[in-house]
Design a protein around this motif. Structure first.
Motif, mmCIF file in Angstrom:
data_model
loop_
_atom_site.group_PDB
_atom_site.id
_atom_site.type_symbol
_atom_site.label_atom_id
_atom_site.label_comp_id
_atom_site.label_asym_id
_atom_site.label_seq_id
_atom_site.Cartn_x
_atom_site.Cartn_y
_atom_site.Cartn_z
ATOM 1 N N GLU A 33 0.835 -1.208 0.000
ATOM 2 C CA GLU A 33 0.000 0.000 0.000
ATOM 3 C C GLU A 33 0.863 1.248 0.000
ATOM 4 O O GLU A 33 0.587 2.223 -0.712
ATOM 5 C CB GLU A 33 -0.913 -0.017 1.226
ATOM 6 C CG GLU A 33 -1.867 1.174 1.291
ATOM 7 C CD GLU A 33 -2.758 1.126 2.520
ATOM 8 O OE1 GLU A 33 -3.519 2.096 2.728
ATOM 9 O OE2 GLU A 33 -2.698 0.131 3.268
ATOM 10 N N SER A 45 1.001 3.988 -3.181
ATOM 11 C CA SER A 45 0.677 5.399 -2.976
ATOM 12 C C SER A 45 1.815 6.304 -3.438
ATOM 13 O O SER A 45 1.591 7.366 -4.020
ATOM 14 C CB SER A 45 0.373 5.659 -1.497
ATOM 15 O OG SER A 45 1.513 5.409 -0.693
ATOM 16 N N LYS A 46 3.064 5.877 -3.211
ATOM 17 C CA LYS A 46 4.210 6.691 -3.619
ATOM 18 C C LYS A 46 4.438 6.619 -5.125
ATOM 19 O O LYS A 46 4.733 7.626 -5.768
ATOM 20 C CB LYS A 46 5.465 6.235 -2.871
ATOM 21 C CG LYS A 46 5.388 6.409 -1.358
ATOM 22 C CD LYS A 46 5.151 7.863 -0.983
ATOM 23 C CE LYS A 46 5.103 8.042 0.526
ATOM 24 N NZ LYS A 46 4.840 9.456 0.922
ATOM 25 N N LYS A 102 2.453 8.825 -7.288
ATOM 26 C CA LYS A 102 2.895 10.220 -7.299
ATOM 27 C C LYS A 102 4.168 10.403 -8.115
ATOM 28 O O LYS A 102 4.759 11.484 -8.110
ATOM 29 C CB LYS A 102 3.126 10.699 -5.861
ATOM 30 C CG LYS A 102 1.876 10.673 -4.991
ATOM 31 C CD LYS A 102 2.210 11.091 -3.572
ATOM 32 C CE LYS A 102 0.972 11.036 -2.680
ATOM 33 N NZ LYS A 102 1.292 11.416 -1.270
#
Length: 261
Positions: free
Chosen positions: A36, A40-41, A44
């Motif tokens: 997770e 999420s990183k 980006k």
């Protein structure tokens, strides 16, 4: 960006530092929490580095290469000229697509998780489709593709091997210089064409006159010194035309800090 992977084993301690692929090769399972965090990183545009000890993942770090402020504007300017822009990177697909979105590069023109030899393979595949390929890069991993491309463009601040493999080297660490190089090349080629047409037309007209073709009809004859002067003028005019390139002005500065969500 290139990733360094290393594994050390000493006194029963097994250490692995690298990406997800290395963890899989070492049989290290990632927990749902780590997955997770990585997702999420990566969404980006960041790259995750994993650390595993004795078959267990103990840490995950997120690093990122900040986009140059002019990158999005340069890509947009190239696309306006009808040039297809591709993104080749060794990063994972999620990170690559996030970067591509910021640069407005279509997903079908993104190649991720590509090794150095794979980048050169992508260049050759595009060439096989009849396309002229220019490659812009600055790292060691870009060197094979820079050498394989029709035109290799290296950033002056890049590695020595990338500079050696490229055809052109941008002395300033600014992607806008890619636009300047393309624009100056086009103007130089147009100037060469104009000089050729002018010199050919001038000589086609003046050589018969110097040979006396007008004398039988009009009794007009060009003295030798005048013919010699006309020949010199032909060469001087071409040189002066070429010197006009010294008045070249770069294209308008592209927008900076433009990120497309």
């Amino acid at each position: 960006s290139s990733k360094q992977q290393q594994q050390q084993q000493s006194g029963g301690l097994s250490l692995a530092i690298g990406n997800r692929l290395l963890m899989q090769e070492q049989g290290i399972l990632l927990t749902a929490e780590v997955e997770e965090f990585m997702q999420s990183k990566e969404a980006k545009g960041q790259t995750c580095v994993l650390i595993g000890i004795n078959g267990r993942a103990i840490a995950a770090l997120a690093v990122a290469d900040i986009l140059k402020s002019e990158a999005a504007g340069v890509v947009a300017a190239l696309q306006q000229q009808g040039i297809h822009c591709y993104l080749l990177t060794g990063d994972n697909w999620r990170t690559a697509k996030a970067i591509a979105r910021q640069l407005s590069i279509p997903s079908q023109q993104v190649y991720a998780e590509v090794l150095p030899a794979g980048k050169a393979g992508v260049v050759r595949d595009l060439q096989a489709k009849g396309r002229v390929v220019a490659m812009v890069g600055d790292g060691i991993n870009d060197s094979p593709a820079l050498a394989a491309a029709d035109v290799g463009i290296a950033i002056g601040s890049g590695t020595d091997i990338a500079v050696e493999a490229a055809d052109y080297v941008l002395m300033r660490d600014d992607l806008e210089q890619v636009l300047v190089a393309l624009d100056l090349s086009k103007k130089t080629f147009r100037r060469i064409q104009w000089n050729f047409v002018w010199a050919m037309g001038y000589n086609v007209v003046m050589i018969p006159i110097a040979a006396g073709t007008l004398y039988p009809e009009f009794h007009v004859q060009m003295p030798p010194w005048v013919a010699g002067g006309c020949m010199v003028f032909s060469s001087v005019s071409v040189v002066l035309s070429s010197l006009l390139l010294r008045r070249y002005k770069p294209p308008q500065v592209v927008a900076r800090s433009v990120l497309v969500e």
